[in-house]
Enzyme design. Structure first.
Site, short mmCIF file in Angstrom:
data_model
loop_
_atom_site.label_atom_id
_atom_site.label_comp_id
_atom_site.label_asym_id
_atom_site.label_seq_id
_atom_site.Cartn_x
_atom_site.Cartn_y
_atom_site.Cartn_z
N ASP A 108 9.00 83.57 -13.09
CA ASP A 108 10.15 84.35 -13.38
C ASP A 108 11.29 83.30 -13.45
O ASP A 108 11.03 82.18 -13.51
CB ASP A 108 10.35 84.96 -11.90
CG ASP A 108 9.75 86.23 -11.80
OD1 ASP A 108 9.14 86.70 -12.90
OD2 ASP A 108 9.76 86.76 -10.54
N ASP A 111 8.25 88.34 -7.50
CA ASP A 111 8.81 88.41 -6.19
C ASP A 111 9.08 89.94 -6.09
O ASP A 111 9.31 90.22 -4.93
CB ASP A 111 10.23 87.67 -6.05
CG ASP A 111 11.07 87.88 -7.13
OD1 ASP A 111 10.80 88.85 -7.97
OD2 ASP A 111 12.10 87.49 -7.42
N ASP A 127 5.85 93.34 -9.43
CA ASP A 127 4.97 92.29 -9.98
C ASP A 127 3.68 92.19 -9.36
O ASP A 127 2.67 91.32 -9.91
CB ASP A 127 5.62 90.86 -9.43
CG ASP A 127 6.88 90.71 -10.31
OD1 ASP A 127 7.04 91.22 -11.38
OD2 ASP A 127 7.90 89.93 -9.90
#
EC number: 7.2.2.10
Length: 1176
Positions: free
Chosen positions: A470, A791, A795
């Site tokens: 990310d 997070d 996901d």
């Protein structure tokens, strides 16, 4: 409380209810039955019984706005009556159970039998004592004390078996304990927001009581059951409870039931907690599981032999429950997480493949075991034949009845020698070394901010070839600050002066930001003097609130004026809308909606914009294109995230149709566009450079706009200008990987992923698609091992699919943590690099251990084998062998498995799945050292007595005292192992084997400790160790020969490996074994070779039963005339545990492939003929 069984728990609660039902207006039982209702039934029931939710609040003595008073007495009382929010974990295995499991080892069983026979025979006095005719058994060397000492050998073997078992059991036990500790640590960290005494506070999940008012928001995992009392746009994913994948919309008047263990996917609100702990929906399921587990075990024991299929169906049920339980109860109890390894195997169905190392080790262990078995069998046969021929043919003795016991004693001695060869050949230390190495790494990784949830993830990480990370919070600091703004036709490169902004615009801006953001988001004063202000809640919103403060304004008064309850309608942010809007009712009855979101999305919906005087002017599409070019793209190219803030006024009559989102979110007036900077973490570029040097590709997957993403990627060093790489947006990525029908094609992904570095504006499904695509790709010769960071709640799928999933410890939602393998407690990318280092270190430690272990194995086996064949007696005695085994296995695994990692590990490419465990260099070292050791030992064996001028120890009678000759051989052997252990510290052919030796105190301690014990054994071991004390000069020679190992190691290092083409590598995973048979069927448990051997017996039973069942089914089917297909399908559900019905094309061709038989029979079975099942 934890030890109390659930039934006690209920009965106790029932008694309490009777006493206290008067205090609260409803009992535990009433609330439990209420929570079992769904939807409108529940609404009706609440109305009938309590008259609205406020009534229920009054019954539970709580206020919907103020919450509980929060006095200690009140909370205690609630815990007493309604229970605590805690689910008692399953009991861990006791030490005795672990000891029993360790005893199941096949080699240990063989040893125990041999030792017991040996013990029995030593106490048995043969009647033919004085009979001279029984061969060489009763020679003159026999003195009184010797006959009595016969039992020592058996006892010593038993003692060493006990040692091994205790060590193994202790290891398992401490591993389990560590996991429990880890689990409770995760539990304590889990907090939830509740309202108590009018204050919004965060409390540990376990402290929540019935009657609490809890605030729920996007990404939460509900910790208890409750009733929704106020909020907006709340959508819940209840798939973990109901299996329905669609999100369920909650509202006060239609479906107010919120259940524990479900995930909030959108929106926010408040709930009244009505059931906690074992009385919540999750708790009820767990109690069923807990109670079910014990009954199942009892049944299993009975059913194992009577009926195979019962066990199958049960195991299937167990697996499904396990999987459900895992999802249900994320981080609450050990049962959900790391209960114990067996459960873990069942519940973690998604981790299909064995870790690389496990696969290679299992294969190697089986190969070595087979070789050892052959060697030991040959040894025994040769000894027996030699003895028989020598006694009965050469010396022409008769077999007299009274001599039988004497001969039997000989045969037992031969058998024990054979077993010893086997024991030395089988590396029992391997599992121990792996466990120690992993446990040590996991412990140390905690210090490096990696909290490992699944042991093998640590080692898989060392093989990672790709990391999909990310951006926000991982590569960047996740402290959002507004650095540029476009207000009133002016593009400010830094925060404007409040006086230069029109007053009207300023007021609108402050209101738009203060009201249209979650009220839980705040900016608090810094903790330390001179620190940065603390950002609480959504970081982007914090950045905007910070912008308000930078403009010398304050958002608190606005929020006090319009509290959260007064908001008329809220469209919360989600990944589809990419914007958030809030509607408020103005004093004159009209409505105003504030909106904010990704600038390219919100600007498309704007038809006006505020000018320099703060008045709206027309904003046409071509103005927008110009703004994108002049303002938004330059901001994005500086790596800024652009957010547009806008508003719209509505008339009071007619009231707009709020559900028609497309009409509502249009015709907006743009207030301003801001550029928010999220600075790259200072340590990230270096960490990424290390990854690239280590052969790991870093890809960035983000929801940001492509220019921002590209700018950040360049700052991080993920892409370098002038390289050939791809940066795609989610839409474009999907267009390229799907065919005309819209299906994803692997070939298309294969064209893209090798060059793809940045995937922007991506949805969670894109992330999952990318990860799956890279993992399934067959384009490169090595299967890619992918790590993913995440997070958000969404996901989850990508984290589960990846080989290693990293969840963020600070910013991560509970859902993400549950799906992950490792939790990054500081959310920092550079911690991932540490994980790679530790993973590679585990792999190397195991290789070092193997290099050492196999040298000892080869030498000991050959010495015992040739010695036995030439002199009828192994120069190394059983107990000595077991001591050598103990050094090799337990101590060496401790010493070599605890080497700390060095930066040098990051200078090489990942090993990958097909690289053998024992490289050519290692093979060269193993064989080279074996040659040195064998040469010296045989020299000592055959001419040693001349060199040292002592009696020869060869051809000694059965119970003769230990000779100095054989003691010297044993001592030299151990000395050589000790110095070779130092050589084994390097496996890539480095010259300096002492490099960094003092950084590892464990290693030094063990080498010196072993040396000390060896001195004691030789000097004072006496009969049990078959040792006789040595002189100083003899000791000097032994140590000198041992030191020769270090010199010889340098000689070996000089020989170039490339010349030695003939050396075979060992322990590689071939392509075929990538997807073992077991993986064809999702339900089949993964079973390694060792378990396979043990389960043969059961499988034969199952097969027999299944055959009979199939035949009965077939007969019945023909009788009843139903289709044969049906019968087979029924049967396939029964057999799925042991057999995998690969295809059923027509009744005549049925192919049952055995997922559990030995590898050889599998291929035969798959050939498609039901008869050829190849039962081993």
């Amino acid at each position: 409380m934890g030890d109390m069984t659930n039934s006690d728990f209920y009965s106790k609660n029932q008694r309490n209810e009777a006493n206290h039902a008067g205090e609260f207006g409803c009992t535990l039982q009433e609330l439990r039955s209420l929570m079992e209702l769904r939807g409108t039934e529940a609404v009706v029931k609440i109305k009938e019984t309590y008259g609205e939710t406020e009534g229920l609040c009054r019954h539970l003595k709580t206020s919907p706005t103020e919450g509980l008073a929060g006095t200690a007495a009140d909370l205690e009382k609630r815990k007493l009556i309604f229970g605590k929010n805690f689910i008692p974990p399953k009991k861990p295995k006791t030490f005795i159970q672990l000891v029993w499991e360790a005893l199941q080892d096949v080699t240990l069983i063989i040893l125990e039998i041999a030792a017991i026979i040996s013990l029995g025979l030593s106490f048995y006095q043969p009647p033919g004592e004085g009979n001279e005719g029984c061969g060489t058994a009763t020679g003159g060397a026999e003195d009184e004390g010797e006959a009595e000492a016969g039992w020592i050998e058996g006892a010593a073997i038993l003692l060493s078996v006990i040692c091994v078992v205790l060590v193994t059991a202790f290891n398992d036990w401490s591993k389990e304990k560590q996991f429990r500790g880890l689990q409770s640590r995760i539990e304590q960290e889990q907090k939830f927001t509740v309202v108590r005494g009018g204050q919004v506070i965060q409390i540990p999940v376990a402290e929540i009581v019935v009657g609490d008012i809890a605030q729920v928001k996007y990404g939460d995992l509900l910790p208890a059951d409750g009733i929704f009392i106020q909020g907006n746009d709340l959508k819940i994913d209840e798939s973990s409870l109901t299996g329905e994948s669609d999100q369920v919309r909650k509202s006060v008047d239609k479906d107010p039931m919120l259940l524990s263990g479900t995930h909030v996917m959108e929106g926010s609100g408040r709930m009244l907690v009505t059931a906690v702990g074992v009385n919540s929906q999750t708790g009820i399921i767990f109690t069923l599981l807990g109670a079910g587990g014990e009954e199942e075990e009892k049944k299993d024991k009975k059913g194992k032999m009577q009926d195979g299929n019962m066990e199958n169906s049960q195991n299937k049920a167990k697996q499904q429950d396990g999987a459900a339980a895992m999802e249900m109860q994320p981080l609450k109890s050990a049962e959900g997480g790391e209960g114990d390894d067996k459960d873990k195997k069942k519940s973690n169905m998604h981790k299909k493949e064995k870790s690389v190392l496990q696969g290679k080790l299992t294969k190697l262990a089986v190969q070595i075991g087979k070789a050892g078995l052959v060697m030991s069998a040959i040894t025994v046969i040769i000894l027996v034949l030699y003895f028989a021929i020598d006694t009965f043919v050469v010396k022409k003795k008769q077999w007299l009845p009274e001599c039988t016991p004497v001969y039997v004693q000989y045969f037992v001695k031969f058998f024990i020698i054979g077993v010893t060869v086997l024991v030395v050949a089988v590396p029992e230390g391997l599992p121990l070394a792996v466990t120690i190495s992993l446990a040590y790494s996991v412990k140390k990784m905690m210090k490096d901010n990696n909290l490992v949830r699944h042991l093998d993830a640590c080692e898989t990480m060392g093989n990672a070839t790709a990391i999909c990370s990310d951006k926000t919070g991982t590569l960047t600091t996740n402290r959002m600050t507004v650095v540029q703004a476009y207000i009133g036709d002016v593009h400010y490169k830094e925060i404007p002066d409040p006086d230069s902004v029109p007053a009207k615009t300023l007021e609108l801006l402050v209101n738009a930001i203060a009201i249209n953001s979650a009220y839980t988001t705040k900016i608090l004063p810094p903790e330390k003097e001179g620190g940065l202000p603390r950002q609480v809640g959504n970081k982007t919103e914090c950045g905007l609130l910070g912008f308000v403060l930078d403009l010398k304004q304050d958002y608190e008064p606005v929020r006090t004026l319009i509290p959260e309850e007064k908001l008329y309608k809220v469209y919360t942010f989600n990944s589809v809308r990419k914007s958030m809007s809030t509607v408020i009712k103005m004093p004159d009855g009209s409505f105003r909606m504030y909106s904010k979101g990704a600038s390219e999305i919100v600007l498309k919906k704007c038809s006006r914009i505020l000018n320099a005087a703060g008045e709206p002017r027309i904003f046409r599409p071509r103005d927008r294109d110009e703004m994108v070019k002049k303002v938004i793209e330059p901001m994005a190219c500086d790596g800024l995230r652009t957010i547009c803030v806008a508003f719209r006024d509505f008339n009071s009559s007619p009231e707009p149709d709020w559900d028609n989102e497309n009409d509502i979110l249009s015709d907006l007036t743009c207030i301003c566009v801001v550029g928010i900077e999220d600075p790259v973490r200072p340590e990230v570029p270096e960490a990424i450079r290390k990854c690239q040097r280590a052969g790991i590709t870093v890809r960035m997957v983000t929801g940001d706009n492509i220019n921002t993403a590209r700018a950040i990627a360049i700052k991080c060093g993920i892409i370098h200008p002038g390289e050939d790489f791809l940066c795609l947006e989610g839409k474009e990525f999907n267009r390229r990987i799907r065919n005309e029908k819209g299906e994803i094609e692997q070939e298309r992904i294969d064209k893209i992923w090798p060059k793809l570095r940045v995937l922007a504006r991506s949805s969670p499904t894109d992330k999952h698609t990318l990860v799956k695509g890279i993992i399934d790709s067959t384009q490169v010769e090595q299967r890619q091992v992918v790590a993913v960071t995440g997070d958000g709640t969404n996901d989850g799928p990508a984290l589960k699919k990846a080989d290693v999933g990293f969840a963020m410890g600070i910013a991560g939602t509970d859902v993400a943590k549950e799906a992950s393998d490792i939790i990054l407690t500081d959310d920092n990318f550079s911690s991932i690099v540490k994980a790679v280092m530790w993973g590679r270190n585990v792999y190397d430690s195991i290789s070092k251990f193997l290099q050492f272990q196999l040298t000892v194995n080869i030498v000991a086996v050959i010495v015992a084998f040739t010695g036995a064949c030439i002199t009828q007696d192994s120069p190394l005695k059983a107990v000595q062998m077991l001591w050598v085994n103990l050094i090799m296995d337990t101590f060496a695994s401790l010493a070599l498995a605890t080497e700390p990692p060095t930066e040098a590990l990051l200078l090489r490419k990942p090993y990958g799945r097909n690289k053998p465990l024992i490289s050519r260099t290692m093979m060269k070292n193993i064989l080279g050292h074996a040659v040195y050791q064998l040469t010296l030992i045989f020299t000592l064996l055959f001419v040693g007595e001349k060199m040292f001028k002592i009696d020869s120890g060869r051809n000694a009678p059965l119970h003769s005292p230990p000779s100095e000759h054989y003691t010297i051989i044993f001592n030299t052997f151990v000395m050589m192992q000790l110095f070779n252990e130092i050589n084994a510290r390097k496996i890539h052919g480095e010259r300096n084997v002492f490099d960094g030796i003092f950084r590892n105190p464990i290693f030094c301690t063990i080498v010196l400790g072993t040396f000390a014990i060896q001195i004691v054994i030789v000097q004072f071991g006496g009969k049990p160790f078959s040792c006789s004390p040595l002189q100083l000069d003899q000791w000097m020679w032994c140590v000198f020969i041992g030191l020769g190992e270090l010199v010889w190691g340098q000689v070996i290092a000089t020989i170039p490996t490339s010349r030695l083409k003939f050396l075979k590598e060992a322990g590689r995973l071939t392509e075929k074994e990538e997807v073992p048979e077991e993986e064809l069927n999702e339900d089949v448990e993964e079973i390694d070779h060792a378990e396979r051997e043990l389960r043969r017996g059961q499988i034969l039973w199952f097969r027999g039963l299944n055959r009979i069942q199939t035949q009965i089914e077939v007969v019945n089917t023909f009788k009843s005339g139903t289709s044969f297909q049906g019968a087979l399908r029924r049967q396939s559900s029964v057999t799925s545990q042991t057999q995998d019905v690969t295809n059923i094309s027509s009744p005549s061709h049925v192919s049952l492939s055995n997922a559990l038989s030995s590898p050889t029979s599998t291929s035969a079975a798959a050939a498609g003929h039901p008869r050829r099942e190849g039962i081993p």
